[in-house]
Design an enzyme around this catalytic site. Structure first.
Site, PDB file in Angstrom:
ATOM      1  N   LEU A   1      74.523 -22.770 -56.549  1.00  0.00           N
ATOM      2  CA  LEU A   1      75.351 -21.710 -57.130  1.00  0.00           C
ATOM      3  C   LEU A   1      76.747 -21.685 -56.523  1.00  0.00           C
ATOM      4  O   LEU A   1      76.926 -21.839 -55.319  1.00  0.00           O
ATOM      5  CB  LEU A   1      74.657 -20.361 -56.962  1.00  0.00           C
ATOM      6  CG  LEU A   1      73.284 -20.289 -57.641  1.00  0.00           C
ATOM      7  CD1 LEU A   1      72.647 -18.913 -57.414  1.00  0.00           C
ATOM      8  CD2 LEU A   1      73.370 -20.583 -59.132  1.00  0.00           C
TER       9      LEU A   1
ATOM     10  N   HIS B   1      79.018 -19.634 -61.408  1.00  0.00           N
ATOM     11  CA  HIS B   1      77.786 -18.848 -61.581  1.00  0.00           C
ATOM     12  C   HIS B   1      78.011 -17.392 -61.175  1.00  0.00           C
ATOM     13  O   HIS B   1      77.517 -16.469 -61.822  1.00  0.00           O
ATOM     14  CB  HIS B   1      76.658 -19.424 -60.719  1.00  0.00           C
ATOM     15  CG  HIS B   1      76.309 -20.859 -61.015  1.00  0.00           C
ATOM     16  ND1 HIS B   1      76.535 -21.870 -60.125  1.00  0.00           N
ATOM     17  CD2 HIS B   1      75.739 -21.436 -62.110  1.00  0.00           C
ATOM     18  CE1 HIS B   1      76.116 -23.019 -60.637  1.00  0.00           C
ATOM     19  NE2 HIS B   1      75.630 -22.790 -61.835  1.00  0.00           N
TER      20      HIS B   1
HETATM   21  P1  AMP Z   1      74.410 -24.961 -64.491  1.00  0.00           P
HETATM   22  O1  AMP Z   1      73.784 -24.406 -63.258  1.00  0.00           O
HETATM   23  O2  AMP Z   1      75.418 -26.033 -64.230  1.00  0.00           O
HETATM   24  O3  AMP Z   1      73.404 -25.307 -65.553  1.00  0.00           O
HETATM   25  O4  AMP Z   1      75.273 -23.775 -65.097  1.00  0.00           O
HETATM   26  C1  AMP Z   1      74.701 -22.515 -65.342  1.00  0.00           C
HETATM   27  C2  AMP Z   1      75.684 -21.675 -66.093  1.00  0.00           C
HETATM   28  O5  AMP Z   1      76.884 -21.546 -65.327  1.00  0.00           O
HETATM   29  C3  AMP Z   1      76.071 -22.288 -67.429  1.00  0.00           C
HETATM   30  O6  AMP Z   1      76.173 -21.250 -68.395  1.00  0.00           O
HETATM   31  C4  AMP Z   1      77.424 -22.870 -67.131  1.00  0.00           C
HETATM   32  O7  AMP Z   1      78.264 -22.968 -68.260  1.00  0.00           O
HETATM   33  C5  AMP Z   1      77.974 -21.868 -66.156  1.00  0.00           C
HETATM   34  N1  AMP Z   1      79.070 -22.456 -65.380  1.00  0.00           N
HETATM   35  C6  AMP Z   1      79.056 -23.628 -64.688  1.00  0.00           C
HETATM   36  N2  AMP Z   1      80.278 -23.873 -64.151  1.00  0.00           N
HETATM   37  C7  AMP Z   1      81.078 -22.835 -64.535  1.00  0.00           C
HETATM   38  C8  AMP Z   1      82.454 -22.509 -64.308  1.00  0.00           C
HETATM   39  N3  AMP Z   1      83.264 -23.293 -63.598  1.00  0.00           N
HETATM   40  N4  AMP Z   1      82.929 -21.372 -64.856  1.00  0.00           N
HETATM   41  C9  AMP Z   1      82.122 -20.562 -65.593  1.00  0.00           C
HETATM   42  N5  AMP Z   1      80.825 -20.815 -65.828  1.00  0.00           N
HETATM   43  C10 AMP Z   1      80.305 -21.934 -65.313  1.00  0.00           C
END
Ligand code: AMP
Length: 281
Positions: free
Chosen positions: A33, A37
């Site tokens: 995270l 996140h």
């Molecule tokens: P992940 O853990 O990579 O599957 O991401 C979980 C959630 O966090 C997904 O909805 C991603 O789009 C969001 N997320 C990941 N990186 C970012 C970021 N830099 N800004 C905003 N949301 C993010």
């Protein structure tokens, strides 16, 4: 914050929250995270009486040559972030809880969403995302679910899934969180060497060049893309997979550049594949 590993406990906790009259906010993640996140958790905390986050590295969404085994995992650090951000419940299932055996029935994404950009470059990836999010939505039940604009095609797939299959979940999109130099925050940034980390800023600089061309009056999609692609192709050590201006819902190419469209890119920096996008405004 309570931590649960079983589907039954997750379901019972969200049912109980709704019975108390609390709105449920849901933030699905793969852990490791970071500030991106955290921004989803902040939005969920602001808009709901009960916030649940899941941490699950979903094997269905990784291709055979991808980084499933090396994907960063840090359970204790993740739980600390979730607690600090005010989550009420962390759902951290072992793989055997989510998929006791590989599921024989899965969702299949179609159309431009499946055939273009991420759909083309990562076969099966978006199917795996839709399948796991569908299962998580069933477990969490009626809720507002928070997704990052960073993964714009994933967001479009989830929105379409909710509409096509009448899920009782409301999708909330949150803006991309960036490092001070513009690089989109990502769990995969941890793979970058210091030199690669500097080169990786080319993605956002390229997207901004495309957006600047639009702001300067460019309405030909090819011209907007070219402004961005020139910068990306000139960057050393950055190998683009794609760069395209697309409709934010269908990911089909557009005839004319307009506000709200998504300029999206994926590129390899060393062995690390990064994605990013900006919305034309
Ligand atoms: P992940 O853990 O990579 O599957 O991401 C979980 C959630 O966090 C997904 O909805 C991603 O789009 C969001 N997320 C990941 N990186 C970012 C970021 N830099 N800004 C905003 N949301 C993010």
């Amino acid at each position: 914050m309570r931590e649960v590993a079983s589907s039954a406990e997750l379901r019972a906790a969200t049912d109980a929250a709704r019975q108390r009259g609390a709105g449920v906010g849901f933030v699905p993640t793969m852990g490791a995270l970071h500030a991106g996140h955290r921004s989803l958790l902040t939005a969920a905390r602001r808009e709901n009486g009960f916030v649940v986050a899941s941490v699950f590295v979903n094997p269905l969404q990784f291709g055979p040559a991808e980084d499933l085994a090396s994907y960063p995992r840090d359970r204790e650090a993740d739980l600390a972030v979730l607690a600090a951000e005010g989550a009420d419940l962390a759902f951290v299932p072992p793989e055997g809880e989510m998929w006791p055996s590989p599921p024989e029935v899965r969702l299949q994404v179609g159309g431009g969403l499946a055939e273009r950009l991420e759909g083309l470059h990562r076969p099966g990836h978006l199917d795996g995302v839709a399948t796991v999010v569908a299962k998580l939505f069933h477990l969490v039940g009626s809720s507002r679910a928070y997704f990052g604009q960073k993964d714009a095609q994933q967001l479009a797939v989830i929105r379409r899934m909710v509409d096509d299959l009448a899920f009782p979940n409301q999708v909330v999109a949150c803006p991309t969180v960036r490092e001070p130099d513009g690089l989109a925050v990502s769990s995969r940034n941890a793979y970058l060497s210091p030199a690669e980390r500097r080169r990786a800023t080319a993605l956002y600089r390229a997207l901004e060049a495309g957006r600047a061309a639009f702001r300067a009056g460019g309405r030909d999609p090819a011209a907007v893309e070219a402004a961005a692609r020139d910068l990306l192709e000139d960057a050393t050590g950055v190998a683009p997979d794609y760069l395209a201006l697309v409709d934010p819902a269908t990911f089909e190419p557009v005839k004319q550049a307009e506000p709200g469209q998504v300029l999206a890119t994926a590129a390899r920096v060393g062995r690390t594949r990064l994605i990013d996008n900006v919305i034309l405004a």
